[in-house]
Each structure stands twice: as C-alpha cells, then as structure tokens.
Design a protein around this motif. Sequence first.
Motif, PDB file in Angstrom:
ATOM      1  N   ASP A 203       0.816  -1.212  -0.058  1.00  0.00           N
ATOM      2  CA  ASP A 203      -0.094  -0.013   0.003  1.00  0.00           C
ATOM      3  C   ASP A 203       0.853   1.203  -0.071  1.00  0.00           C
ATOM      4  O   ASP A 203       1.997   1.146   0.115  1.00  0.00           O
ATOM      5  N   THR A 204       0.226   2.413   0.240  1.00  0.00           N
ATOM      6  CA  THR A 204       1.024   3.867  -0.028  1.00  0.00           C
ATOM      7  C   THR A 204       2.015   3.669   1.146  1.00  0.00           C
ATOM      8  O   THR A 204       3.133   4.314   0.959  1.00  0.00           O
ATOM      9  N   TYR A 205       1.809   3.155   2.325  1.00  0.00           N
ATOM     10  CA  TYR A 205       2.541   3.394   3.704  1.00  0.00           C
ATOM     11  C   TYR A 205       3.720   2.401   3.347  1.00  0.00           C
ATOM     12  O   TYR A 205       4.932   2.824   3.398  1.00  0.00           O
TER      13      TYR A 205
ATOM     14  N   PHE B 184      -0.067  12.959  -7.815  1.00  0.00           N
ATOM     15  CA  PHE B 184      -1.063  11.664  -7.817  1.00  0.00           C
ATOM     16  C   PHE B 184      -0.624  10.352  -8.698  1.00  0.00           C
ATOM     17  O   PHE B 184       0.272  10.864  -9.692  1.00  0.00           O
TER      18      PHE B 184
ATOM     19  N   GLY C 216      -4.205   4.877  -8.455  1.00  0.00           N
ATOM     20  CA  GLY C 216      -4.748   4.993  -7.060  1.00  0.00           C
ATOM     21  C   GLY C 216      -5.284   6.264  -6.311  1.00  0.00           C
ATOM     22  O   GLY C 216      -6.048   6.313  -5.996  1.00  0.00           O
ATOM     23  N   ASP C 217      -4.695   7.465  -6.947  1.00  0.00           N
ATOM     24  CA  ASP C 217      -5.240   8.829  -6.820  1.00  0.00           C
ATOM     25  C   ASP C 217      -5.367   8.891  -5.367  1.00  0.00           C
ATOM     26  O   ASP C 217      -6.160   9.827  -5.014  1.00  0.00           O
ATOM     27  N   THR C 218      -4.416   8.550  -4.290  1.00  0.00           N
ATOM     28  CA  THR C 218      -4.567   8.891  -3.064  1.00  0.00           C
ATOM     29  C   THR C 218      -3.677  10.041  -2.686  1.00  0.00           C
ATOM     30  O   THR C 218      -3.871  10.579  -1.360  1.00  0.00           O
TER      31      THR C 218
ATOM     32  N   GLN D  76      -0.768   9.992  -1.609  1.00  0.00           N
ATOM     33  CA  GLN D  76      -0.198   9.656  -0.070  1.00  0.00           C
ATOM     34  C   GLN D  76       1.422   9.193  -0.259  1.00  0.00           C
ATOM     35  O   GLN D  76       2.021   9.311   0.664  1.00  0.00           O
ATOM     36  N   THR D  77       1.779   8.570  -1.302  1.00  0.00           N
ATOM     37  CA  THR D  77       3.261   8.140  -1.459  1.00  0.00           C
ATOM     38  C   THR D  77       4.196   9.176  -1.157  1.00  0.00           C
ATOM     39  O   THR D  77       5.171   9.167  -0.549  1.00  0.00           O
TER      40      THR D  77
ATOM     41  N   CYS E 157       4.415  10.060   2.504  1.00  0.00           N
ATOM     42  CA  CYS E 157       5.084   8.964   3.272  1.00  0.00           C
ATOM     43  C   CYS E 157       6.461   8.949   2.836  1.00  0.00           C
ATOM     44  O   CYS E 157       7.326   8.473   4.069  1.00  0.00           O
TER      45      CYS E 157
ATOM     46  N   SER F 140       1.893  -3.860   4.887  1.00  0.00           N
ATOM     47  CA  SER F 140       0.835  -2.783   4.659  1.00  0.00           C
ATOM     48  C   SER F 140      -0.249  -2.932   5.532  1.00  0.00           C
ATOM     49  O   SER F 140      -0.868  -3.888   5.736  1.00  0.00           O
TER      50      SER F 140
ATOM     51  N   THR G 169      -2.999  -1.277   5.371  1.00  0.00           N
ATOM     52  CA  THR G 169      -4.291  -1.364   4.629  1.00  0.00           C
ATOM     53  C   THR G 169      -4.374  -2.195   3.776  1.00  0.00           C
ATOM     54  O   THR G 169      -3.453  -3.072   3.393  1.00  0.00           O
TER      55      THR G 169
END
Length: 267
Positions: free
Chosen positions: A95-97, A122, A126-128, A130-131, A134, A224, A226
């Motif tokens: 996941d992004t984490y 982005f 995934g469009d989160t 977040q990466t 992080c 991960s 999530t």
Amino acid sequence: MFKIALCVKQVPDTTDIRWTENNTMQRDGVESVINPYDVYAAEFALNIKEKLKKDAQITVFTMGPNQASDMLRELIAIGCDRAVLISDKKFAGADTYATGKTISAAIKSELPDFDLVVCGQFAVDGDTAQTGPCIAQFLNIAQVTYVKDFDKVDDKSIVLNQELENGTKKLKAHFPLLVCVLQGNFEPRRPLINGIKKAQKAEIMVCDANSIGLDGQEVGLKGSPTFVSRAFRNMSTHNAKKYELSADDSAKLLDETLKNKISQFEK
C-alpha cells in the motif's frame, strides 16, 4: 553537486487492468505506461537541473517489476543521469505506507546525500496522493504538495508556486525537501538521438529488500496496514443529478446524502 531523487511509477494501461487474489493490481506482464503526473515531475526536475547548469544530477527511482527498466531508460534519454529499479517479489501488494517506506529506504541507500526529492502529486491507478508525503515522513524532511512550478532555485532553497483551492501561493523552501508536482503549463520534452544512445548503454541499478536493509515482514502486502477488501470496475451508466450550489449548501447536501447511505447500511 546538487542531487535530485526523482520518484516515478509505472501504471497499468487502464484498458488492461488485472487483479490478484488479494485485490491488488497485477503489474508483472501487464502493459504499462509512465504515470502522467510523473511526466511533469520529470520535467520539473530537469528544469531545475538546467537552472543549476552542470552542478546538478538526477537519479530516478521506481518500484516495480523488471519491465519498469524500459521506463527508466526513457527518462535517461531525456536528460536524467542515473536510474535505480527497486524490485523484489517481497514488494508485491504494497500500500502507500509500505511503498513510501521502501522507496525512502532505497533513497537512503543509493542517494543518502540528496538535496531534493521530486514526485508526481497523484498516481492514476490509485489517486491517493499519499506516497510522496509518506516518503517525506520516512526521510524526516519537509514537503510541499500541489506544486505547479518554481520561480527561482539555488543550492540552498527554491521559490515554489503552490496551487490552492482559490488561487496560487508563492513560498520559499529550504533543502532538503520533497515536492509533489501537478500538471504544469509546459510541454514535456522528447528524447534526442544522443539521449537515446546514452539510455541504451546506461546501467540500471537494481535493489531488493535485503540491499536496502528492509525485512520481508515490513514491505509489500505483509508490511501494509491497509488492504483492499473488494475491487471492481464501475460499468454503470446512471443518470447523475446536477446541482449548482454554494460551498456551504454543497457540504450540507453531501452530509445529508452520507447520513442517508449510512442509515441504509445500519438497517
């Protein structure tokens, strides 16, 4: 020497998405393209390199299967200097984490004296968004997101234009720093023949979990926090209602709609 870490990603062709048994995207053997926002991140990094003349070097990092090396060569062909492929079966399903942890570990290992990390805002698969943050967190450095372009840069600081909801903010940030880049008002460059020749001869460095000091339990699906419980492609052709409301009225409508949906699930 001013050192830039450019973080990019291959994303699956949206017409050929396949899923694993864990509801994550299958990337090995699937035709992929460079994430569109990362194209502008690359151009952003190259523009900084040009401003600093020969005193800057760009190292590209990507996490993915072996086929991602083709994308890395394309970036070397347009002016990037080095490339690192972070590839290990243990990274699958991250996941992004876990992705941010893995990429930051690779940067610490292969470019410990970096000045700037550049990411796309982005990823279209995934469009989160977040990466990038992080990575900044794991590197323990400042970050600026939603960056359109920059005005000035030297080896100590950079003046950025950050896109906000109601306009643009100009700010000065000092290195080390991570920036997440939006689509810019410029045309991405194309490779020239000399760049293509350089890319063909370039050595792509490959890192696995062991070489960047990560245990198999802290990367990929196992690392991960999530997970994707269900994945599907929305093929509906519903007739959506159109509203022209103020921000406050839009918030009230959204709040009412969500409450109605929640109450339906609770019955």
